[in-house]
Design an enzyme around this catalytic site. Structure first.
Site: not given
Ligand code: PMP
Length: 363
Positions: A104, A174, A198
């Site tokens: 991520w 994040d 989450k």
């Molecule tokens: N950052 C992290 C650490 C994630 O786990 C996720 C989604 N699993 C995201 C960003 C992306 O999130 P979204 O699908 O809401 O854009």
């Protein structure tokens, strides 16, 4: 299927039953509003009270200082991958530092490079993102706009338990997959963002906590929806906010405060739950191989492999037969991932632990 299973999904993920029951109970009429949360205006007093309550609950839980704004936005955390550099980097003449501890963080960097100068101040890729940097390993740039970290890498299962030392440079995090799972010293951060799906609610709402001085940075030429200041000046109602999501975030925060006893208590429970699974991994003579180095293990996403892909397939199949569901690792890395967020009951983790022990003995 009408019974609830133990849902180990990485997100959208399991929600607390008392919260689901409250949503169900109030679905036709939100008390006092004469209509459901899905049907009332975001400008009306009933929704404004819901939004103010959700913000107050988050402020209490996280002890958010007064010089930070709480915003409820849309677009998920991936939009934050762009909004952060658009507001804090574009046109600044500075460099944004990205600390890559997993997939991520890399995706966040991929968006930032479109907005200005970036620098990778540490990269875990050479060892497959299985650990965090040791003290002294960070190479920050001289003229840094901010340092971006991913507090919990949902795919690899690597988690920071304390903040890296970045001096006076704003730390941007994040927190998508460990938001509200533990206390966080908000004052150590310039900006925190987390999609809700989450630990904090349904998909569709993203919480941003931003320090006042950073709000001043975004340039007016940005599309209005992408400028933090517009959302802040309009109390998250610059456009129609994700009303249902904000409502559920408020319910979850109330559940954490009133039924769990706050974030320290939640963190303790999360530690205990995670230890149940990591102990099985550590006592398995290598049958289960945890991905993350011990000191960097995530309390939210327990990632491991079995001796062969065939065994992983039959592990997943037999687990599902026992109502232990959504345990497949992310499609990019394979293996097994047990996401054990706040609302996963200890009984679910115990059932998985028992199954892991039996599976190992049988194979
Ligand atoms: N950052 C992290 C650490 C994630 O786990 C996720 C989604 N699993 C995201 C960003 C992306 O999130 P979204 O699908 O809401 O854009």
């Amino acid at each position: 299927m009408s019974e609830r299973v133990f849902n180990f999904s990485a997100g959208p993920a399991v929600l607390p039953i008392p919260v689901l029951e409250e949503i169900q109970r109030d679905m036709l009429v939100l008390p006092g509003a004469g209509a459901s949360i899905l049907e009332i205006s975001h400008r009306g007093k009933d929704f404004v009270a819901v939004l103010e309550d959700a913000e107050r609950q988050l402020r209490d839980l996280l002890a958010i200082p007064n010089n930070y704004k709480v915003l409820f936005l849309q677009g998920g955390s991936r939009l934050q991958f762009s909004m952060v550099p658009m507001n804090l980097l574009r046109g600044s003449g500075k460099t944004a530092d990205y600390l890559l501890t997993g997939s991520w963080g890399k995706k966040a960097l991929d968006e930032a490079v479109k907005e200005g100068a970036t620098h990778v101040c540490w990269d875990g890729k050479p060892h497959n993102y299985d650990r965090l940097p040791a003290a002294g390993e960070l190479q920050l740039s001289d003229n840094s706009a901010y340092v971006h970290i991913t507090s919990n890498e949902t795919i690899e299962g690597v988690q920071f338990s304390t903040e890296p030392d970045v001096g006076d440079t704003p730390l941007v995090a994040d927190l998508s997959s460990d938001f509200l799972s533990r206390p966080v010293p908000v004052e150590r951060y310039g900006l925190i963002y987390a999609c809700a799906q989450k630990n904090a609610g349904p998909a569709g709402v993203t919480v941003v906590i931003i320090r006042d001085d950073l709000l001043a940075l975004g340039d007016k030429s940005l599309p209005g929806m992408l400028l933090y200041r517009n959302h802040s000046e309009n109390d998250s109602c610059y456009n129609t906010p994700p009303t249902f999501g904000v409502y559920v975030v408020g319910l979850i925060a109330k559940w954490l405060q009133e039924e769990i006893g706050g974030l320290a208590s939640m963190a303790e429970r999360n530690q205990e739950k995670a230890a149940l699974l990591y102990d099985v991994i550590d006592d398995s003579d290598g049958f289960y191989q945890g991905h993350a180095a011990r000191e960097c293990r995530s309390l939210m996403n327990v990632t491991f492999r079995l001796p062969s892909e065939d065994l992983e397939k039959s592990f997943l199949q037999q687990a599902t037969e026992r109502d232990l569901c959504s345990l497949a690792g992310h499609r990019s890395v394979g293996g097994i991932r047990a996401s054990i967020y706040n609302a996963m009951p200890r009984a679910g983790v115990e059932a998985l632990r028992d199954f892991m022990q039996e599976f190992r003995q049988a194979n």
